[in-house]
Design an enzyme around this catalytic site. Sequence first.
Site, mmCIF file in Angstrom:
data_model
loop_
_atom_site.group_PDB
_atom_site.id
_atom_site.type_symbol
_atom_site.label_atom_id
_atom_site.label_comp_id
_atom_site.label_asym_id
_atom_site.label_seq_id
_atom_site.Cartn_x
_atom_site.Cartn_y
_atom_site.Cartn_z
ATOM 1 C CE LYS A 179 -21.806 -31.437 -14.794
ATOM 2 N NZ LYS A 179 -20.704 -30.884 -14.001
ATOM 3 C CE1 TYR B 250 -30.121 -21.310 -47.105
ATOM 4 C CE2 TYR B 250 -29.631 -22.962 -45.429
ATOM 5 C CZ TYR B 250 -30.539 -22.139 -46.074
ATOM 6 O OH TYR B 250 -31.849 -22.141 -45.683
ATOM 7 N NE ARG C 60 -17.877 -34.005 -7.570
ATOM 8 C CZ ARG C 60 -16.819 -33.391 -7.016
ATOM 9 N NH1 ARG C 60 -16.504 -33.573 -5.742
ATOM 10 N NH2 ARG C 60 -16.064 -32.590 -7.719
ATOM 11 N NE ARG D 266 -17.309 -24.749 -11.587
ATOM 12 C CZ ARG D 266 -17.538 -25.905 -12.207
ATOM 13 N NH1 ARG D 266 -17.601 -25.937 -13.534
ATOM 14 N NH2 ARG D 266 -17.700 -27.022 -11.544
ATOM 15 C CB CYS E 278 -29.596 -26.705 -43.632
ATOM 16 S SG CYS E 278 -28.924 -26.736 -45.300
ATOM 17 C CG MET E 279 -32.635 -24.932 -38.089
ATOM 18 S SD MET E 279 -33.984 -23.753 -37.956
ATOM 19 C CE MET E 279 -33.115 -22.197 -37.906
ATOM 20 C CG ASP E 280 -34.867 -27.674 -39.970
ATOM 21 O OD1 ASP E 280 -34.796 -27.577 -38.731
ATOM 22 O OD2 ASP E 280 -35.320 -26.786 -40.710
ATOM 23 C CG HIS F 181 -14.812 -29.678 -9.993
ATOM 24 N ND1 HIS F 181 -14.974 -31.013 -10.278
ATOM 25 C CD2 HIS F 181 -15.090 -29.023 -11.147
ATOM 26 C CE1 HIS F 181 -15.338 -31.157 -11.549
ATOM 27 N NE2 HIS F 181 -15.412 -29.963 -12.093
HETATM 28 C C1 LIG Z 1 -19.645 -31.829 -13.884
HETATM 29 C C2 LIG Z 1 -18.975 -32.076 -12.590
HETATM 30 C C3 LIG Z 1 -18.454 -33.352 -12.289
HETATM 31 C C4 LIG Z 1 -18.377 -34.462 -13.305
HETATM 32 O O1 LIG Z 1 -17.369 -34.163 -14.255
HETATM 33 P P1 LIG Z 1 -16.868 -35.239 -15.318
HETATM 34 O O2 LIG Z 1 -15.684 -34.635 -15.917
HETATM 35 O O3 LIG Z 1 -17.988 -35.422 -16.285
HETATM 36 O O4 LIG Z 1 -16.600 -36.491 -14.559
HETATM 37 C C5 LIG Z 1 -17.962 -33.562 -11.022
HETATM 38 N N1 LIG Z 1 -17.955 -32.570 -10.094
HETATM 39 C C6 LIG Z 1 -18.418 -31.334 -10.360
HETATM 40 C C7 LIG Z 1 -18.358 -30.290 -9.300
HETATM 41 C C8 LIG Z 1 -18.938 -31.042 -11.612
HETATM 42 O O5 LIG Z 1 -19.381 -29.813 -11.879
#
Ligand SMILES: *Cc1c(COP(=O)(O)O)cnc(C)c1O
Length: 390
Positions: free
Chosen positions: A39, A273, A232, A137, A320-322, A171
């Site tokens: 992701k 700045y 995961r 969540r 700065c920004m850049d 999770h």
């Molecule tokens: C982002 C996420 C993960 C991975 O988390 P890490 O801490 O990067 O291993 C696994 N499961 C769910 C549901 C997540 O949102």
Amino acid sequence: MESTLRRTWAEIDLDAVEHNYRTLRAHVGQNVKFLGVVKADSYGHGCVPISHLLEELGADYLAVSSIDEAVELRVNGITLPILILGYTPADQVGNLIDYRITQAVTSPEAARAYSAEAVRHGGELTVHMKVDTGMSRVGFLCQGQHFEQAVADIAEACRLPGLRVEGIFTHFAVSDEPDKEESVAYTRGQLELFRRTIAAVEEKWGQKFALHHCANTGATALWPDAWMDMVRPGLLLYGCGEFAAQLGLKPVMRLKTSVSIIKTYDPGTTVSYGRMFKADRTTRMGVVPYGYADGFFRTLSNRCQMMTADGPAPQRGRICMDMCMIDLTDLPNVKEGDEVEIFGEHISVNDVAALAGTISYEITCAVSKRVKRVYLRHGQVVGSELMLRF
Ligand SMILES: *Cc1c(COP(=O)(O)O)cnc(C)c1O
């Protein structure tokens, strides 16, 4: 059009991804499947090349946060199963089915809506039931007095037409805190509740889920009991964080810039700045094209350093920004055009994160689209991406 003129880039070491993947596979053993979390554009590393590599290496599954991220992978030729961890509006079910994307089911209402849309579309939507065991969540709430209702709701969702139920997952909130007794107990509680929920749902439903999974980075590193059918992890793959180092994993991103201009200032001169830096001696100051629009954290102004070939150069004045400025007074051999490491080999992304009061996830995710990604395999450049609308 290729542009390297700005001279700030992120090297993405695909050999390190391969090393991390193989090390993690060996760590969890043959019988545990591997889902790579890609992701947020693979935490800023570039989800398409990373996913292609994971597919080539034999990963079992990928996960993203939204349908847009999943479709991006499909359009770019990724064929592995892809799980969307978050919510997707039910009107997207047709797309999910057509693109062969697996959806997390996070509530009874979502289950019914997905089922109805799948039946209407004509096809089966592959789903994983998401159980909330204490992250609070998304997912079916199953703590305390909610247990029986959750079990009934999940079992009912499993029987809905149009859904191909493949997995169940949860999770963890604090699986990455082995030094806090309370956190260890909390994780153990989440794991126990997850097991109890699975047992009760499978009993009621009369079938078993093919994939039970819950191990994020902390649990993949520290909680073998939580590996179940599939781990995961996200962060571990990219070699960031404290557990990556403990497991012998390698950082994947090396963020680099170069010295564009060097000027010498008289004592008393103030820089950038807010004039927060004042030269107390004749000062040789380099400008590097890296600022907060590239993902630098302005909060690090005047209190971090970058690595030159001759040693660390303190960053001076407001970022700065850049651009920002680095002090080369004590590094007389560094000249215009020289390469400078922001983090990677010599400066750990974990240290930059700690200094900024955050976690390494946020640092790599923040590297903006203006920063070119350069992909390296077997030590050779195999591709690059710069996401500008040329
Ligand atoms: C982002 C996420 C993960 C991975 O988390 P890490 O801490 O990067 O291993 C696994 N499961 C769910 C549901 C997540 O949102």
